[in-house]
Design a protein around this motif. Structure first.
Motif, PDB file in Angstrom:
ATOM      1  N   UNK A  20       0.814  -0.897  -0.007  1.00  0.00           N
ATOM      2  CA  UNK A  20       0.149  -0.025   0.002  1.00  0.00           C
ATOM      3  C   UNK A  20       0.761   1.159   0.112  1.00  0.00           C
ATOM      4  N   UNK A  21       1.757   1.161   0.899  1.00  0.00           N
ATOM      5  CA  UNK A  21       2.731   2.224   0.995  1.00  0.00           C
ATOM      6  C   UNK A  21       4.182   2.258   0.537  1.00  0.00           C
ATOM      7  N   UNK A  22       4.408   2.012  -0.809  1.00  0.00           N
ATOM      8  CA  UNK A  22       5.816   1.515  -1.226  1.00  0.00           C
ATOM      9  C   UNK A  22       6.823   2.374  -1.111  1.00  0.00           C
ATOM     10  N   UNK A  23       6.498   3.856  -0.714  1.00  0.00           N
ATOM     11  CA  UNK A  23       7.646   4.671  -0.175  1.00  0.00           C
ATOM     12  C   UNK A  23       8.202   4.559   1.181  1.00  0.00           C
ATOM     13  N   UNK A  24       7.365   3.820   2.005  1.00  0.00           N
ATOM     14  CA  UNK A  24       8.029   3.495   3.260  1.00  0.00           C
ATOM     15  C   UNK A  24       8.848   2.208   3.262  1.00  0.00           C
ATOM     16  N   UNK A  25       9.968   2.377   4.012  1.00  0.00           N
ATOM     17  CA  UNK A  25      10.832   1.258   3.710  1.00  0.00           C
ATOM     18  C   UNK A  25      10.385   0.108   4.633  1.00  0.00           C
ATOM     19  N   UNK A  26      10.796  -1.157   4.611  1.00  0.00           N
ATOM     20  CA  UNK A  26      10.449  -2.285   5.381  1.00  0.00           C
ATOM     21  C   UNK A  26      10.889  -1.911   6.884  1.00  0.00           C
ATOM     22  N   UNK A  28      10.761   1.193   8.133  1.00  0.00           N
ATOM     23  CA  UNK A  28       9.768   1.873   8.736  1.00  0.00           C
ATOM     24  C   UNK A  28       8.550   1.512   9.057  1.00  0.00           C
ATOM     25  N   UNK A  29       8.061   0.530   8.197  1.00  0.00           N
ATOM     26  CA  UNK A  29       6.765  -0.298   8.693  1.00  0.00           C
ATOM     27  C   UNK A  29       6.945  -1.173   9.830  1.00  0.00           C
ATOM     28  N   UNK A  36      -1.304   2.338  15.150  1.00  0.00           N
ATOM     29  CA  UNK A  36      -1.876   3.408  14.166  1.00  0.00           C
ATOM     30  C   UNK A  36      -1.254   4.801  14.173  1.00  0.00           C
ATOM     31  N   UNK A  37      -0.837   5.143  15.455  1.00  0.00           N
ATOM     32  CA  UNK A  37      -0.472   6.808  15.541  1.00  0.00           C
ATOM     33  C   UNK A  37       0.920   6.747  14.920  1.00  0.00           C
ATOM     34  N   UNK A  38       1.748   5.713  14.944  1.00  0.00           N
ATOM     35  CA  UNK A  38       3.034   5.747  14.413  1.00  0.00           C
ATOM     36  C   UNK A  38       3.023   5.645  12.900  1.00  0.00           C
ATOM     37  N   UNK A  39       2.053   4.784  12.321  1.00  0.00           N
ATOM     38  CA  UNK A  39       1.970   4.575  10.993  1.00  0.00           C
ATOM     39  C   UNK A  39       1.598   5.853  10.272  1.00  0.00           C
TER      40      UNK A  39
END
Length: 69
Positions: A20-26, A28-29, A36-39
């Protein structure tokens, strides 16, 4: 599905979140630990979106997780 289910099983949802959010690195995820608030904070930072937009994206993603358990 409530968010606690996603948070408690975050390892199972990390891959879908990465799609879904490909700009986030593994890393970061993974670092959100399903909170939820961290995401939301990472989405705001990386995608330069408002808190409201980040929450909308998360809610949309969450609803799709309910469709595809």
């Amino acid at each position: 599905m409530n968010w606690n289910t996603i948070q408690n099983g975050w390892k199972e949802y990390e891959g879908d979140a990465k799609l879904q959010w490909s700009r986030l690195s593994p890393a970061q995820i993974k670092a959100t630990q399903g909170q939820r608030q961290h995401l939301s904070a990472r989405l705001q930072e990386v995608y330069a979106v408002s808190p409201q937009e980040a929450e909308r994206q998360i809610a949309d993603w969450q609803s799709r997780q309910m469709e595809n358990p």
